[in-house]
Design a protein around this motif. Structure first.
Motif, short mmCIF file in Angstrom:
data_model
loop_
_atom_site.label_atom_id
_atom_site.label_comp_id
_atom_site.label_asym_id
_atom_site.label_seq_id
_atom_site.Cartn_x
_atom_site.Cartn_y
_atom_site.Cartn_z
N ALA A 173 6.75 -2.98 -1.18
CA ALA A 173 8.18 -3.10 -1.40
C ALA A 173 8.95 -2.66 -0.16
N GLY A 174 9.96 -3.42 0.19
CA GLY A 174 10.82 -3.05 1.30
C GLY A 174 10.43 -3.63 2.63
N ALA A 175 9.28 -4.31 2.71
CA ALA A 175 8.84 -4.89 3.97
C ALA A 175 9.71 -6.10 4.32
N GLY A 176 9.82 -6.41 5.59
CA GLY A 176 10.56 -7.58 6.00
C GLY A 176 9.79 -8.85 5.73
N GLY A 177 10.50 -9.96 5.66
CA GLY A 177 9.83 -11.23 5.41
C GLY A 177 9.25 -11.31 4.01
N HIS A 178 8.09 -11.95 3.88
CA HIS A 178 7.47 -12.15 2.57
C HIS A 178 6.85 -10.84 2.09
N ALA A 179 7.57 -10.11 1.28
CA ALA A 179 7.15 -8.78 0.83
C ALA A 179 6.81 -8.77 -0.65
N GLY A 180 5.99 -7.79 -1.02
CA GLY A 180 5.67 -7.59 -2.42
C GLY A 180 6.66 -6.65 -3.07
N THR A 181 6.33 -6.23 -4.28
CA THR A 181 7.23 -5.35 -5.03
C THR A 181 6.59 -4.01 -5.38
N LEU A 182 5.31 -3.84 -5.07
CA LEU A 182 4.63 -2.60 -5.44
C LEU A 182 4.92 -1.47 -4.46
N SER A 183 4.98 -0.27 -5.00
CA SER A 183 5.12 0.93 -4.17
C SER A 183 3.85 1.12 -3.35
N PRO A 184 3.98 1.54 -2.09
CA PRO A 184 2.77 1.82 -1.31
C PRO A 184 1.92 2.92 -1.92
N PHE A 185 2.54 3.86 -2.61
CA PHE A 185 1.79 4.94 -3.25
C PHE A 185 0.87 4.40 -4.34
N ALA A 186 1.30 3.34 -5.00
CA ALA A 186 0.47 2.72 -6.03
C ALA A 186 -0.60 1.82 -5.42
N LEU A 187 -0.18 0.91 -4.52
CA LEU A 187 -1.10 -0.10 -4.04
C LEU A 187 -2.20 0.49 -3.14
N GLU A 190 -4.82 2.36 -5.31
CA GLU A 190 -5.65 1.48 -6.12
C GLU A 190 -6.65 0.71 -5.25
N VAL A 191 -6.21 0.24 -4.09
CA VAL A 191 -7.12 -0.47 -3.20
C VAL A 191 -8.23 0.45 -2.71
N ARG A 192 -7.90 1.71 -2.45
CA ARG A 192 -8.91 2.65 -1.97
C ARG A 192 -9.99 2.94 -3.01
N ARG A 193 -9.79 2.56 -4.25
CA ARG A 193 -10.81 2.75 -5.27
C ARG A 193 -12.02 1.83 -5.02
N PHE A 194 -11.78 0.69 -4.33
CA PHE A 194 -12.89 -0.25 -4.15
C PHE A 194 -13.07 -0.71 -2.70
N PHE A 195 -12.24 -0.23 -1.78
CA PHE A 195 -12.35 -0.68 -0.39
C PHE A 195 -12.17 0.50 0.56
N ASP A 196 -13.17 0.75 1.40
CA ASP A 196 -13.05 1.86 2.35
C ASP A 196 -12.93 1.38 3.79
N GLY A 197 -12.65 0.08 3.96
CA GLY A 197 -12.43 -0.46 5.29
C GLY A 197 -11.00 -0.30 5.75
N PRO A 198 -10.62 -0.96 6.84
CA PRO A 198 -9.28 -0.81 7.42
C PRO A 198 -8.16 -1.27 6.48
N ILE A 199 -7.18 -0.40 6.32
CA ILE A 199 -5.97 -0.74 5.58
C ILE A 199 -4.78 -0.58 6.51
#
Length: 338
Positions: A173-187, A190-199
């Protein structure tokens, strides 16, 4: 078991005489600040990319910015020559790799040809957007390149990983251009639960404290676009740069009208095109352009920006922006004792 990003052995990312580094470590070894500059349509061109990379952050541009298509080969040669020359002249300074953005969508009839050029140049990082980039991943991996993919949800992240991408760009949420709506604290969590590569984390990051905050919640790099529009090297109208300086978060409108995909735009540019930013018509979801007979067009006349615009007070050189970010980042770390 969590998925993880691959190592990169291209253009000096990793030293073959040392134990293999993770992709994050390989990238960070070539950077002065954990920042990847987002590719911006029209705005990001070689001068800006070169200034970003020589400043120690990853610079990027959309392949579609090179018009006519034959210009892409020239741009890549220009960037590579400039970075190699700068590194030779400044052997003790980090020179970050560059990235090319590819739009994976049926409307992009240049994708196959542009990827052939990228393969020939062995572009270190390919940034992909929209659909899962299966074919792009295969092409990039053929020479040791890596692919980072834009996502706005867990479903998109999982599809991208199934396609074999090396890293994820979480466009929150809040990113310029084509942005999502999720809070970075949430996304991020949740992604770190299954991915330990570069974010890479995107969404209203415009200063050094924001870069540190991105790391604190689990991202490896801040992904910043809007802050680099208001730079001397950016290919943006002076009025666009000044509108960035003069705007705040309340001046950003989120709508799918202009491309068929939700995005954040400066309300003042929407009004200048003869539309009411607070009462926009419904979007045509079948199109990836302005989708009407109006003369105004997305990106050219309707200007994208993230909600972090309120923290941008001046048009500076890219070098000045990076120096300011580095200072702020150090101060933020100092305040937290890290």
């Amino acid at each position: 078991m969590a998925a993880s990003g691959a190592s990169l052995y291209h253009r000096g990312f990793a030293n073959s005489r040392e134990p293999p580094l993770s992709l994050v470590q390989s990238l960070r070894s070539r950077m002065s600040l954990p920042v990847v500059a987002a590719p911006m349509f029209i705005v990001s061109q070689p001068e800006l990319v070169i200034a970003q990379c020589t400043g120690g952050i990853v610079g990027s541009f959309p392949a579609l910015n090179a018009r006519p298509p034959e210009l892409l080969d020239d741009w890549l040669t220009q960037i590579e020559t400039a970075l190699d020359r700068y590194q030779a002249q400044h052997p003790d300074q980090p020179v970050a790799p560059y990235a090319v953005n590819q739009i994976v969508h049926a409307s992009n009839d240049r994708l196959e040809r542009d990827m052939e050029v990228c393969v020939r140049h062995k572009v270190p990082i390919i940034i992909t957007s929209l659909r899962a980039p299966d074919a792009v991943v295969k092409s990039a991996h053929s020479y040791g390149g890596v692919v980072f993919h834009d996502v706005i949800s867990i479903r998109h992240a999982q599809k991208a990983l199934e396609a074999g991408v090396d890293g994820l760009i979480l466009v929150c949420a809040g990113a310029g251009g084509h942005a999502g709506t999720l809070s970075p604290f949430a996304l991020v969590r949740e992604v770190r639960r299954f991915f330990d590569g570069p974010i890479l984390l995107s969404g209203s990051i415009t200063d050094g404290a924001g870069i540190l905050a991105a790391e604190a919640i689990g991202a490896d790099f801040a992904y910043m676009g809007t802050r680099f529009i208001a730079t001397k090297e950016a290919v943006a109208a002076d009025a666009y740069k000044q509108m960035i300086v003069d705007s705040a978060a309340a001046d950003v409108v989120y709508t799918p009208l202009f491309t068929g995909v939700h995005g954040n735009y400066l309300a003042k540019s929407v009004a200048a095109a003869g539309l009411d930013p607070q009462n926009l018509p419904a979007a045509d979801k079948t199109t990836m352009n302005f989708g009407s007979s109006r003369p105004a067009k997305a990106w050219k006349d309707i200007w994208g920006a993230g909600q972090g615009v309120g923290n941008i007070d001046a048009v500076l050189s890219t070098a000045e922006v990076i120096a300011k970010l580095r200072k702020e980042y150090g101060e933020a770390r100092g305040k937290l004792g890290v």
